[in-house]
Scaffold this active site. Structure first.
Site, mmCIF file in Angstrom:
data_model
loop_
_atom_site.group_PDB
_atom_site.id
_atom_site.type_symbol
_atom_site.label_atom_id
_atom_site.label_comp_id
_atom_site.label_asym_id
_atom_site.label_seq_id
_atom_site.Cartn_x
_atom_site.Cartn_y
_atom_site.Cartn_z
ATOM 1 N N HIS A 177 1.480 5.695 3.871
ATOM 2 C CA HIS A 177 2.486 4.629 4.003
ATOM 3 C C HIS A 177 2.680 4.210 5.454
ATOM 4 O O HIS A 177 2.152 4.827 6.382
ATOM 5 C CB HIS A 177 3.810 5.088 3.394
ATOM 6 N N CYS A 193 4.040 12.230 4.481
ATOM 7 C CA CYS A 193 2.643 12.552 4.189
ATOM 8 C C CYS A 193 1.773 12.013 5.312
ATOM 9 O O CYS A 193 1.670 12.622 6.364
ATOM 10 C CB CYS A 193 2.266 11.939 2.850
#
EC number: 2.-.-.-
Length: 229
Positions: A177, A193
């Site tokens: 992202h 992440c």
């Protein structure tokens, strides 16, 4: 009264002083010069929320978006390979070329590896905070799955785009992202992440292929930091 003996002694002392090694004057190392950023890191004007320009003088060229030799020529176009330890993400363009992006890696980026499927992708995604994170950070309870999550826009840690990875039909909770701070690229961050600059997340989103393999290489690092976006 200056005697001959005193004159000779003072002369010898002066000679010793002249021969003594002088302490070197410290010289500050010059700051590394970071060249001007490519134009694609300017502000993005046609998004529903602001995407500001990446500041100059922060992002090292190693982490700029760039075409490189494809290290996985046998992989199909659209394959994504994430190297958490090098903080780099590769998008396979052809047997010869891959697009490489700099990333920052959160705890989940070290905790999971393997081959997943790009199940879906979202523009300006809603952030639905997992129950495990709410247990650690109760202040995030208003953004739980049951309550609809955090709306998109400034302050949402998923940024401008997100890619969602599934394995055997099950959500891995692993995300690629946007919304990375350019100062973080190449470093471990507290949670999340794989974070990309919003400009790079938009670029990857436009190229990503539904159902493509996403290969996350094993990390040689260990981390006790928790958190999954």
């Amino acid at each position: 009264m200056l005697t001959r003996r005193m004159f000779v002694a003072s002369g010898a002392a002066a000679g010793l002083s002249a021969c003594a090694r002088q302490a070197p004057t410290p010289v500050a190392a010059p700051a590394p010069v970071i060249p001007p950023l490519p134009a694609f890191y300017q502000a993005v004007p046609d998004e529903p929320f602001p995407v500001p320009a990446v500041p100059e003088g922060i992002l090292k060229p190693r982490y700029w978006r760039q075409d490189v030799a494809n290290l996985w020529p046998q992989r199909a176009r659209g394959t994504i390979v994430v190297d958490p330890d090098d903080a780099l993400l590769y998008f396979v363009e052809s047997p010869e070329i891959a697009t490489r992006y700099g990333v920052s890696v959160g705890a989940a980026g070290y905790a999971w590896n393997g081959t997943a499927r790009l199940q879906f992708r979202r523009e300006w995604p809603v952030w639905k905070v997992p129950a495990a994170m709410i247990a650690r950070k109760p202040e995030l309870a208003p953004y739980s799955v049951a309550k609809g999550g955090m709306p998109p826009g400034p302050g949402n840690p998923l940024g401008a785009r997100a890619l969602y990875l599934f394995q055997n039909g099950v959500d891995t909770l692993y995300r690629i992202h946007g919304d990375a701070d350019p100062r973080e690229l190449g470093r471990s961050v507290s949670s999340g992440c794989i974070r990309m600059l919003n400009q790079d997340a938009i670029h990857l989103y436009e190229r990503a292929l539904h159902g493509a393999d996403v290969i996350v290489l094993p990390s040689m690092k260990s981390t006790g930091i928790g958190g999954i976006y």
